[in-house]
Each structure stands twice: as C-alpha cells, then as structure tokens.
Design a protein around this motif. Structure first.
Motif, short mmCIF file in Angstrom:
data_model
loop_
_atom_site.label_atom_id
_atom_site.label_comp_id
_atom_site.label_asym_id
_atom_site.label_seq_id
_atom_site.Cartn_x
_atom_site.Cartn_y
_atom_site.Cartn_z
N HIS A 307 -15.64 10.52 -6.32
CA HIS A 307 -14.37 9.85 -6.11
C HIS A 307 -13.98 9.11 -7.38
O HIS A 307 -14.73 8.25 -7.85
CB HIS A 307 -14.46 8.85 -4.94
CG HIS A 307 -14.86 9.48 -3.65
ND1 HIS A 307 -14.03 10.30 -2.92
CD2 HIS A 307 -16.02 9.42 -2.95
CE1 HIS A 307 -14.65 10.70 -1.83
NE2 HIS A 307 -15.86 10.19 -1.83
N LEU A 326 -2.53 8.80 -7.51
CA LEU A 326 -3.41 7.68 -7.19
C LEU A 326 -2.62 6.52 -6.61
O LEU A 326 -1.40 6.43 -6.78
CB LEU A 326 -4.16 7.23 -8.45
CG LEU A 326 -5.04 8.29 -9.13
CD1 LEU A 326 -5.58 7.77 -10.44
CD2 LEU A 326 -6.18 8.72 -8.22
N VAL A 327 -3.31 5.64 -5.92
CA VAL A 327 -2.70 4.40 -5.43
C VAL A 327 -3.32 3.24 -6.19
O VAL A 327 -4.45 3.33 -6.68
CB VAL A 327 -2.91 4.23 -3.91
CG1 VAL A 327 -2.24 5.35 -3.15
CG2 VAL A 327 -4.39 4.18 -3.57
N PRO A 530 -7.97 7.20 -5.32
CA PRO A 530 -7.25 8.28 -4.63
C PRO A 530 -6.53 7.85 -3.36
O PRO A 530 -5.57 8.49 -2.96
CB PRO A 530 -8.36 9.30 -4.31
CG PRO A 530 -9.45 8.99 -5.25
CD PRO A 530 -9.40 7.51 -5.46
N SER A 531 -7.00 6.81 -2.69
CA SER A 531 -6.36 6.36 -1.45
C SER A 531 -6.60 4.87 -1.27
O SER A 531 -7.49 4.29 -1.90
CB SER A 531 -6.91 7.14 -0.24
OG SER A 531 -8.25 6.76 0.01
N LYS A 532 -5.83 4.27 -0.38
CA LYS A 532 -6.00 2.84 -0.14
C LYS A 532 -7.34 2.54 0.51
O LYS A 532 -7.87 1.43 0.39
CB LYS A 532 -4.87 2.32 0.73
CG LYS A 532 -4.81 2.90 2.14
CD LYS A 532 -3.66 2.31 2.93
CE LYS A 532 -3.62 2.84 4.36
NZ LYS A 532 -2.50 2.26 5.13
N TRP A 533 -7.92 3.54 1.19
CA TRP A 533 -9.22 3.33 1.82
C TRP A 533 -10.35 3.34 0.80
O TRP A 533 -11.41 2.78 1.05
CB TRP A 533 -9.47 4.42 2.88
CG TRP A 533 -8.35 4.55 3.86
CD1 TRP A 533 -7.49 5.60 4.01
CD2 TRP A 533 -7.93 3.57 4.82
NE1 TRP A 533 -6.58 5.36 4.99
CE2 TRP A 533 -6.82 4.11 5.50
CE3 TRP A 533 -8.39 2.29 5.16
CZ2 TRP A 533 -6.16 3.42 6.51
CZ3 TRP A 533 -7.72 1.61 6.17
CH2 TRP A 533 -6.63 2.17 6.83
N ARG A 534 -10.15 3.99 -0.35
CA ARG A 534 -11.17 4.02 -1.39
C ARG A 534 -11.11 2.80 -2.29
O ARG A 534 -12.07 2.52 -3.02
CB ARG A 534 -11.01 5.27 -2.26
CG ARG A 534 -11.35 6.58 -1.59
CD ARG A 534 -12.80 6.68 -1.16
NE ARG A 534 -13.75 6.32 -2.21
CZ ARG A 534 -15.06 6.26 -2.02
NH1 ARG A 534 -15.58 6.51 -0.83
NH2 ARG A 534 -15.87 5.94 -3.01
#
Length: 555
Positions: A307, A326-327, A530-534
């Motif tokens: 990731h 990306l975020v 890559p995501s808000k959860w990462r």
C-alpha cells in the motif's frame, strides 16, 4: 440489462484494434474475480469427491489397471489439492503471480489424481477447463509479492471453513451406516470408500491448520532492491531539483529505497513498514516529472502487493496526488520564517532580543563550520549526543528524522554553540539548491543548558539572512492546525484530540509554542494514501518507522 446490451453493441461497433484492446482490458479486470470463483469451486468439488464414494463400475475398471496403493494415494492427494485450491483462490483475488502458478499446478495434480482414484473424467474436464481459463487470464496476475503477502480476510476464512464443513458433513452422511472401528485407518480395499474418506478428511484438516498458521502469520512486503544510496545520483538530483524541501537530504540517511525517473533527474525515497511503503515527502527533482513519479510509485507498490503512502506533502502539490487517485489528510503544520522580513528590532521582538543578549553575556558564541570540519569535532559531538540521549531516555530515530551517524552528518555544515570555548550544542544543517530554503535536522545539547536552543535558532535565522537564504524551515509541528469540528473527517478529529490531550506523551502544544516565538507563517502539511481507510494506518506506520518500533515510539 438494456445498459449491458448497449455497451456490447458499442463494443461491436468499434474498429477491431480498439475493440480488441477494450476486450483485453475487460478480461484483465474481471479475470481475478472469475478465477477466484472457479478455483474455489474446484477445491470444493475435489473435497466433495473425496468425501463421497466413486462409481462402482469405474472403480472396478481402475482397480484392474492400477494397484490399491495407487488408488489410495490418488484419493489422498485429491483431498490435499482441494484444500490448496481453496486457499489459492484468494491469492488469485489479489492478482498474485505465484498464486496463479501454484493454482495451475494444483489443478493439474487434482485432475490426474481424480482420474487415477475413480476415473472421474467429468471432474478432470472441469479442472482442465479452469486451468485453461487461468492460462488465458495470465496477464491479470502480475503482482510478484509472496503468496502470504495478502492476509486472509474474515470472509475468506469463513468461506474456507464452510467448504470444509460441508464436505465433512457430506462424507459422514454418506458413510453413516459404517460403524467406526480403529482398523478403518488401516483398511486398504478398493471397494470400501469409508476408510479412504476418513484418511482424506484428516489429511485435509491437518493441511488446513498448517496453511492457516502460515497464511495468518505476519509477513512484511519487502521492496525489490536493497536500501543503497547512490550518492552521485542523489547529489545530481538535489543539485538540479526544482523547489526542493530541505528534508530531501534524508536521502543520505541510508535507511531508504529509491525509485528514479526515466531521465534520472527525479527520485522518490521510501521505506517499508509491513505492507505499507511510505515515501518521504514528494518526488524530488523536476516538477514536470512529479505526476509520472507518483504513478510509478503506485504501480511499483501494486506490483508487490503493498500500500503506497506519501508523508509530508506540501499544500501546493495536493492536486498532483489527487489526480493520481490518492486521498489526502492534514497531519500538521510546518513553521517557515521569511528571512528578508525578519528583524530583532521592535517591541514584538523584545523577548528574543533580550534572550540573545543574555546568552551572549553568559559567554555563548555561534558558528557554522563546513562539512570537512566534522571529523575533527566528532568525539566532542558524540559525547554531547550520548549525554542528550541518556538524559531523555531516548534512542536514535530514522526515516523522517536524522540520527547521529558520522557517515551521514559529515555531509552537512554543522551549527555549533560554544560557551567559554567549549561546545555545548550542535545541529546539522540541510541546505537546498539555489540557496532558497534551509533547515536544521539533528539537534543535541548538553544537560543544564535550558536557553541554548532558543539562542541557536535565533542565530541560525540571522546567519541564514546574512548568507542570502529566503526561508528558514523550523520543521513540522505534528497534528497542529487540525480541526475538531463535527463534520471534519474522523482522522482529523482524532488528530485534533491527540494534539489537545497528548502533551504528557509528546508535547505537541509545547513544540508549537516554541516555534511560535519566531513568529513564522504556518503551512499545512499532508499525507496521501489510496483511500481514507488507509490514512490512519499509514500515519501510524510512519510514526513507528521513524521511532524504530512501538517500544521506542515515545522515547
């Protein structure tokens, strides 16, 4: 249904090359999901095959052609191949090349074994068809990461256990008329299926436990090349870099891996923490190559099942990271002192001015020595560093922070504070191409010198102004400037709460208060993932990477 039909008609109306390209892309995107279902179904079929009796007529034919031991061995291998296929299916879902290769082998072994144990040609044809589909879908499985690089999800574990339970129940239901006896384990007769099913069930259970232990164990996804610093190439990139941050000099620390642009004029420095590969700052080098470098890093991580994350990204470059999928989230603010406008004159500078004069009266002096002077000073600076670490019960950091390493420190000018001729504090300076911005990295002082850091920073600002620098970067104030509003993102609210209540552990507010003495302008710094959860995981991995582990996080 109409939408799907319309899309098929559009695909048919395209010129052959474009239609072929779109067809390849569609197969590549759907192949992992289809392969996962087919391979999992293959494993389930094999387990059911070993749990139920084979056709009597076919079994008599096989018994006439091969010995009983071959039938027993094939039956046992079929159960093991079935379990392996259940696990491999989820490796295919992650596009792993090694899962693809191993699944092909398992399918071939299972097809041969099911023919040998009971001439089950229908099962063999199904397995062969699945293997053929995998061969066609080969380009979809491009990730070179190890098989256990992607931990099994809760859903995957439940699916595997459900398949095994269903096969076991079916086996016991089929042979419920057979009374259990100890000698069943050692009964090897072609026309008795219960002993074979019992041995196959135990073998499947043992292999399942072994594979669960292997797959669920932690595994770091390592970068493909060792962390070696090509100082010649790093020197060239930094010398020609456009608007670099001072922390680009962390490339010399020796704890990072590098990816270079095709031109060799830009690089990304990164390190791995588990399956998170964290880039230190933005790509360094040419602005025109920034987006291409971000994509290259994302693709490298994707290929190895990792990731990606970018730590310490400036606000003006956020758009490049968003355009690359990306975020971003704010992680703090850095303090920047504009040197041309800085002055110690005026009432608002009276505290700094008085502190500077007081330190001078106490016999403190300041100087900046060139890199070649470090070796002669090393013993004195090492003693100060060791005393500082002992006083703070600390340990050396890394990744986003410099450490006392002579090979690293001798590359930079060193700021020194002396008192009555004896060195009492020092810090290495990060300079940038063009003489626009500079910063201080490693800072250490002798115990019992409470005002020496304030004195050093004031003198550094004056030194930078005299030497034509435009900005002095005081560094990051972590979690500073985060909003705790109800509608703010969760990671922002959590960060604001930690900033407000984490003073005893880290001293967030105290660090910002110290830097505020120099009336800097505050610039937001961000993390990209890559995501808000990462994002929370990536930020936590960065903290652990910089500190050296959980036990050293607050030292």
């Amino acid at each position: 249904m109409t939408s799907i039909t319309d899309r098929m008609r559009q695909l048919q109306s395209l010129p052959p090359p474009k239609a072929r390209k779109l067809g390849v892309l569609a197969v590549r995107s759907l192949a992992p999901a289809i392969s996962t279902v087919l391979v999992f179904a293959s494993g389930l079929v094999m387990l059911i095959s070993t749990a139920t009796p084979d056709y009597a007529a076919r079994l008599r034919l096989v018994s006439a052609l091969e010995p009983v031991t071959a039938i027993e061995t094939s039956h046992f291998l079929t159960s093991l191949a079935g379990v392996a296929l259940l696990f491999l299916a989820f490796g295919l879902a992650n596009r792993l090349r090694k899962a693809w290769r191993t699944a092909l082998i398992a399918l071939v072994v299972a097809a041969a074994a099911t023919l040998a144990k009971g001439f089950n040609y229908e099962e063999a044809l199904f397995l062969s068809g699945v293997a053929g589909f995998l061969l066609i879908a080969r380009p979809a499985f491009y990730r070179t990461a190890p098989l256990r690089s992607a931990p099994l999800s809760r859903g995957a574990v439940l699916a595997i256990l459900a398949a095994l339970a269903a096969a076991a129940w079916l086996g016991f239901f089929t042979d419920k008329h057979v009374e259990y006896r100890d000698d069943l384990w050692w009964t090897f007769v072609a026309d008795q299926s219960a002993p074979r099913a019992l041995r196959a069930a135990v073998g499947a259970a043992v292999l399942t436990l072994v594979l669960f232990a292997w797959r669920l164990s932690s595994h770091d996804t390592r970068p493909p090349v060792p962390a070696l610093v090509d100082t010649t190439q790093v020197d060239a990139v930094l010398a020609g870099a456009e608007d670099p941050k001072p922390d680009a000099n962390l490339a010399y620390l020796g704890d990072k891996h590098f990816i270079y642009s095709a031109s060799g004029r830009s690089f990304i420095q990164y390190a791995a923490r588990g399956r998170t590969w964290i880039a230190m700052g933005e790509p360094v080098g040419q602005g025109a190559e920034r987006r291409e470098m971000i994509w290259a890093f994302r693709e490298l991580c994707d290929q190895h099942g990792a990731h990606p994350a970018f730590y310490s990204v400036r606000r003006e470059h956020i758009a490049d990271f968003i355009d690359c999928g990306l975020v971003v989230a704010k992680i703090g603010e850095r303090a920047l002192v504009d040197l041309p406008a800085f002055s110690l004159e005026g009432a608002h500078r009276s505290l700094l001015r008085n502190a500077l004069r007081r330190c001078q009266r106490e016999g403190m002096t300041f100087e900046v020595v060139p890199p070649e002077a470090f070796d002669a000073l090393d013993p004195q600076l090492r003693a100060i560093s060791d005393a500082w670490l002992a006083r703070h019960s600390g340990s050396e950091k890394g990744f986003s922070l410099g450490r006392y390493d002579p090979d690293y420190l001798r590359r930079f000018p060193t700021a020194l504070v002396r008192q009555e001729g004896e060195i009492i504090a020092f810090g290495n300076l990060w300079l940038t191409a063009g003489g626009q911005t500079f910063s201080i990295d490693l800072m250490r002082h002798r115990p019992g010198s409470p005002r020496v850091m304030e004195y050093m920073f004031t003198e550094l600002i004056l030194w930078g102004r005299q030497n034509g620098y435009a900005v002095f970067d005081l560094g990051l104030a972590p979690l500073s400037g985060l909003e705790s509003r109800r509608l703010a993102p969760p990671i922002t609210r959590i960060g604001a709460a930690v900033y407000a209540s984490g003073g005893r552990l880290y001293g967030f507010e105290g660090l910002r208060a110290f830097k505020s003495k120099f009336t800097p302008r505050w610039e937001g710094m961000y993390m990209a993932a890559p995501s808000k959860w990462r994002l929370p995981r990536s930020l936590g991995d960065t903290a652990l990477l910089s500190s050296g582990g959980v036990l050293k996080l607050f030292r």
